[in-house]
Design a protein around this motif. Structure first.
Motif, PDB file in Angstrom:
ATOM      1  N   ALA A  50      34.449  23.755 -11.486  1.00 35.57           N
ATOM      2  CA  ALA A  50      35.014  22.486 -10.999  1.00 35.57           C
ATOM      3  C   ALA A  50      35.738  22.659  -9.665  1.00 35.57           C
ATOM      4  O   ALA A  50      35.551  21.865  -8.729  1.00 35.57           O
ATOM      5  CB  ALA A  50      35.962  21.919 -12.042  1.00 35.57           C
ATOM      6  N   ASN A  51      36.555  23.713  -9.549  1.00 34.36           N
ATOM      7  CA  ASN A  51      37.319  23.907  -8.299  1.00 34.36           C
ATOM      8  C   ASN A  51      36.396  24.180  -7.117  1.00 34.36           C
ATOM      9  O   ASN A  51      36.611  23.679  -6.007  1.00 34.36           O
ATOM     10  CB  ASN A  51      38.291  25.086  -8.439  1.00 34.36           C
ATOM     11  CG  ASN A  51      39.363  24.811  -9.464  1.00 34.36           C
ATOM     12  OD1 ASN A  51      40.172  23.923  -9.290  1.00 34.36           O
ATOM     13  ND2 ASN A  51      39.336  25.556 -10.567  1.00 34.36           N
ATOM     14  N   GLU A  52      35.368  24.990  -7.381  1.00 32.43           N
ATOM     15  CA  GLU A  52      34.428  25.355  -6.313  1.00 32.43           C
ATOM     16  C   GLU A  52      33.639  24.124  -5.867  1.00 32.43           C
ATOM     17  O   GLU A  52      33.416  23.901  -4.677  1.00 32.43           O
ATOM     18  CB  GLU A  52      33.473  26.449  -6.812  1.00 32.43           C
ATOM     19  CG  GLU A  52      34.134  27.803  -7.052  1.00 32.43           C
ATOM     20  CD  GLU A  52      34.973  27.881  -8.321  1.00 32.43           C
ATOM     21  OE1 GLU A  52      34.749  27.072  -9.246  1.00 32.43           O
ATOM     22  OE2 GLU A  52      35.859  28.772  -8.387  1.00 32.43           O
ATOM     23  N   ASP A  53      33.231  23.311  -6.848  1.00 34.71           N
ATOM     24  CA  ASP A  53      32.490  22.075  -6.559  1.00 34.71           C
ATOM     25  C   ASP A  53      33.350  21.144  -5.696  1.00 34.71           C
ATOM     26  O   ASP A  53      32.866  20.502  -4.755  1.00 34.71           O
ATOM     27  CB  ASP A  53      32.134  21.413  -7.892  1.00 34.71           C
ATOM     28  CG  ASP A  53      31.301  20.158  -7.724  1.00 34.71           C
ATOM     29  OD1 ASP A  53      30.353  20.181  -6.911  1.00 34.71           O
ATOM     30  OD2 ASP A  53      31.594  19.162  -8.410  1.00 34.71           O
ATOM     31  N   GLU A  54      34.635  21.107  -6.038  1.00 32.63           N
ATOM     32  CA  GLU A  54      35.577  20.259  -5.311  1.00 32.63           C
ATOM     33  C   GLU A  54      35.746  20.738  -3.866  1.00 32.63           C
ATOM     34  O   GLU A  54      35.779  19.946  -2.927  1.00 32.63           O
ATOM     35  CB  GLU A  54      36.913  20.369  -6.054  1.00 32.63           C
ATOM     36  CG  GLU A  54      37.900  19.250  -5.915  1.00 32.63           C
ATOM     37  CD  GLU A  54      37.404  17.931  -6.474  1.00 32.63           C
ATOM     38  OE1 GLU A  54      37.343  17.008  -5.657  1.00 32.63           O
ATOM     39  OE2 GLU A  54      37.074  17.837  -7.680  1.00 32.63           O
ATOM     40  N   GLN A  55      35.880  22.075  -3.698  1.00 37.43           N
ATOM     41  CA  GLN A  55      36.244  22.629  -2.379  1.00 37.43           C
ATOM     42  C   GLN A  55      35.060  23.152  -1.561  1.00 37.43           C
ATOM     43  O   GLN A  55      35.212  23.492  -0.388  1.00 37.43           O
ATOM     44  CB  GLN A  55      37.259  23.766  -2.561  1.00 37.43           C
ATOM     45  CG  GLN A  55      38.586  23.293  -3.154  1.00 37.43           C
ATOM     46  CD  GLN A  55      39.566  24.441  -3.328  1.00 37.43           C
ATOM     47  OE1 GLN A  55      39.702  25.285  -2.448  1.00 37.43           O
ATOM     48  NE2 GLN A  55      40.240  24.477  -4.466  1.00 37.43           N
ATOM     49  N   GLY A  56      33.895  23.325  -2.219  1.00 37.93           N
ATOM     50  CA  GLY A  56      32.719  23.806  -1.490  1.00 37.93           C
ATOM     51  C   GLY A  56      32.761  25.284  -1.158  1.00 37.93           C
ATOM     52  O   GLY A  56      32.055  25.751  -0.260  1.00 37.93           O
ATOM     53  N   GLU A  57      33.590  26.042  -1.901  1.00 42.31           N
ATOM     54  CA  GLU A  57      33.694  27.494  -1.651  1.00 42.31           C
ATOM     55  C   GLU A  57      33.652  28.244  -2.989  1.00 42.31           C
ATOM     56  O   GLU A  57      34.263  27.793  -3.961  1.00 42.31           O
ATOM     57  CB  GLU A  57      35.016  27.785  -0.907  1.00 42.31           C
ATOM     58  CG  GLU A  57      35.172  29.257  -0.580  1.00 42.31           C
ATOM     59  CD  GLU A  57      36.327  29.564   0.369  1.00 42.31           C
ATOM     60  OE1 GLU A  57      36.674  28.718   1.229  1.00 42.31           O
ATOM     61  OE2 GLU A  57      36.873  30.680   0.246  1.00 42.31           O
ATOM     62  N   PRO A  58      32.959  29.409  -3.029  1.00 42.23           N
ATOM     63  CA  PRO A  58      32.887  30.152  -4.279  1.00 42.23           C
ATOM     64  C   PRO A  58      34.231  30.769  -4.683  1.00 42.23           C
ATOM     65  O   PRO A  58      35.032  31.135  -3.812  1.00 42.23           O
ATOM     66  CB  PRO A  58      31.896  31.293  -4.008  1.00 42.23           C
ATOM     67  CG  PRO A  58      31.330  31.070  -2.667  1.00 42.23           C
ATOM     68  CD  PRO A  58      32.170  30.055  -1.964  1.00 42.23           C
ATOM     69  N   PHE A  59      34.433  30.891  -5.974  1.00 39.85           N
ATOM     70  CA  PHE A  59      35.569  31.641  -6.535  1.00 39.85           C
ATOM     71  C   PHE A  59      36.910  31.246  -5.912  1.00 39.85           C
ATOM     72  O   PHE A  59      37.602  32.057  -5.307  1.00 39.85           O
ATOM     73  CB  PHE A  59      35.326  33.151  -6.387  1.00 39.85           C
ATOM     74  CG  PHE A  59      34.281  33.667  -7.341  1.00 39.85           C
ATOM     75  CD1 PHE A  59      34.590  33.908  -8.672  1.00 39.85           C
ATOM     76  CD2 PHE A  59      32.975  33.899  -6.928  1.00 39.85           C
ATOM     77  CE1 PHE A  59      33.626  34.363  -9.568  1.00 39.85           C
ATOM     78  CE2 PHE A  59      32.003  34.351  -7.815  1.00 39.85           C
ATOM     79  CZ  PHE A  59      32.332  34.589  -9.133  1.00 39.85           C
ATOM     80  N   VAL A  60      37.257  29.973  -6.061  1.00 39.17           N
ATOM     81  CA  VAL A  60      38.569  29.512  -5.585  1.00 39.17           C
ATOM     82  C   VAL A  60      39.495  29.099  -6.737  1.00 39.17           C
ATOM     83  O   VAL A  60      40.640  28.735  -6.503  1.00 39.17           O
ATOM     84  CB  VAL A  60      38.447  28.342  -4.571  1.00 39.17           C
ATOM     85  CG1 VAL A  60      37.866  28.821  -3.260  1.00 39.17           C
ATOM     86  CG2 VAL A  60      37.626  27.187  -5.144  1.00 39.17           C
ATOM     87  N   GLY A  61      38.990  29.169  -7.978  1.00 36.08           N
ATOM     88  CA  GLY A  61      39.834  28.844  -9.129  1.00 36.08           C
ATOM     89  C   GLY A  61      40.562  30.078  -9.639  1.00 36.08           C
ATOM     90  O   GLY A  61      40.766  31.043  -8.895  1.00 36.08           O
ATOM     91  N   ARG A  62      40.953  30.040 -10.912  1.00 37.14           N
ATOM     92  CA  ARG A  62      41.730  31.141 -11.480  1.00 37.14           C
ATOM     93  C   ARG A  62      40.945  32.461 -11.473  1.00 37.14           C
ATOM     94  O   ARG A  62      41.484  33.519 -11.141  1.00 37.14           O
ATOM     95  CB  ARG A  62      42.131  30.785 -12.920  1.00 37.14           C
ATOM     96  CG  ARG A  62      43.629  30.901 -13.166  1.00 37.14           C
ATOM     97  CD  ARG A  62      44.071  30.089 -14.353  1.00 37.14           C
ATOM     98  NE  ARG A  62      43.419  30.441 -15.613  1.00 37.14           N
ATOM     99  CZ  ARG A  62      43.788  31.460 -16.406  1.00 37.14           C
ATOM    100  NH1 ARG A  62      44.783  32.243 -16.086  1.00 37.14           N
ATOM    101  NH2 ARG A  62      43.139  31.677 -17.530  1.00 37.14           N
ATOM    102  N   ALA A  63      39.667  32.389 -11.816  1.00 40.91           N
ATOM    103  CA  ALA A  63      38.820  33.596 -11.794  1.00 40.91           C
ATOM    104  C   ALA A  63      38.713  34.127 -10.361  1.00 40.91           C
ATOM    105  O   ALA A  63      38.705  35.342 -10.135  1.00 40.91           O
ATOM    106  CB  ALA A  63      37.440  33.287 -12.365  1.00 40.91           C
ATOM    107  N   GLY A  64      38.660  33.216  -9.409  1.00 39.04           N
ATOM    108  CA  GLY A  64      38.564  33.609  -8.006  1.00 39.04           C
ATOM    109  C   GLY A  64      39.811  34.329  -7.527  1.00 39.04           C
ATOM    110  O   GLY A  64      39.737  35.296  -6.765  1.00 39.04           O
ATOM    111  N   LYS A  65      40.964  33.843  -7.998  1.00 34.22           N
ATOM    112  CA  LYS A  65      42.231  34.514  -7.620  1.00 34.22           C
ATOM    113  C   LYS A  65      42.231  35.947  -8.149  1.00 34.22           C
ATOM    114  O   LYS A  65      42.660  36.882  -7.461  1.00 34.22           O
ATOM    115  CB  LYS A  65      43.439  33.767  -8.177  1.00 34.22           C
ATOM    116  CG  LYS A  65      43.610  32.351  -7.647  1.00 34.22           C
ATOM    117  CD  LYS A  65      44.266  32.330  -6.255  1.00 34.22           C
ATOM    118  CE  LYS A  65      44.213  30.969  -5.597  1.00 34.22           C
ATOM    119  NZ  LYS A  65      42.882  30.456  -5.209  1.00 34.22           N
TER     120      LYS A  65
END
Ligand code: URA
Length: 200
Positions: A50-65
């Motif tokens: 959901a976060n990536e879809d929103e921002q257009g960038e991979p791994f920007v949610g909790r897993a991305g952190k």
């Protein structure tokens, strides 16, 4: 697919207009990839959440952190020396695994990214990428951290950071993979300068 673009900019533009599968109907953004376009190390995840879809960038949610933290510990980052992409560029609804036909429809974009990048090392983040790119029977829990060569490129899989959030007891095993990766970079990469944030 139309003739594949020869530059990153053209390829990204083509990819952003993609309607090759029904994920195009529900996406907010195409998540093409992020990082350094002459990186020698390519990380490949599963697909946007959901976060990536929103921002257009991979791994920007909790897993991305968590991914960024583990990368930083071995001198790697999306800003300085790696590239990060996904098996599918659009979010599968309810964060389900991408279907085989969605992966098939999307794989040419990844192939084109690999052709432009020509990475020395590909790191699969989790089962979906490892099974599609290394071996359909790949068992991430048993085979993570092992390097093997495929068509002149070194391949390795590690545990998906989202899986590590669910099973934090596996973090040391995953971190060992990152240390092994750092060592392998020292052997096979020519221009990957490890970068530590507190360096001046
Ligand atoms: N999980 C993935 O596999 N990829 C992302 O971009 C985010 C979460």
């Amino acid at each position: 697919m139309e003739k594949l673009a020869k530059t990153w900019e053209e390829l990204e533009q083509q990819c952003k207009n993609c309607r090759r599968c029904s994920l195009a109907d529900t996406r907010k953004n195409v998540v093409f990839g992020v990082g350094v376009t002459d990186a020698e190390v390519l990380f490949i995840g599963e697909g946007p959440g959901a976060n990536e879809d929103e921002q257009g960038e991979p791994f920007v949610g909790r897993a991305g952190k968590l991914l960024d933290t583990m990368l930083a510990a071995v001198g790697l980052s999306r800003r300085h020396n790696i590239y990060i992409a996904n098996m599918v560029k659009c979010r599968p609804p309810q964060n389900r695994d991408p279907l085989p036909e969605e992966q098939e429809a999307c794989i040419d974009w990844l192939r084109a990214q690999v052709s432009l990048l020509r990475p020395k090392i590909i790191v699969c983040l989790g089962r979906v990428a490892a099974c599609r790119l290394i071996d359909p029977d790949f068992k991430v829990t048993r085979q993570h951290g092992q390097f093997l060569e495929k068509n002149g490129t070194l391949m390795m899989a590690t545990l998906h950071p989202a899986a590590l959030l669910r099973n934090p007891n596996q973090k040391p095993e995953a971190f060992a993979d990152f240390l092994a990766l750092r060592d392998k970079i020292g052997v096979v990469c020519d221009h990957t300068a490890l970068h530590f944030e507190d360096e001046v």
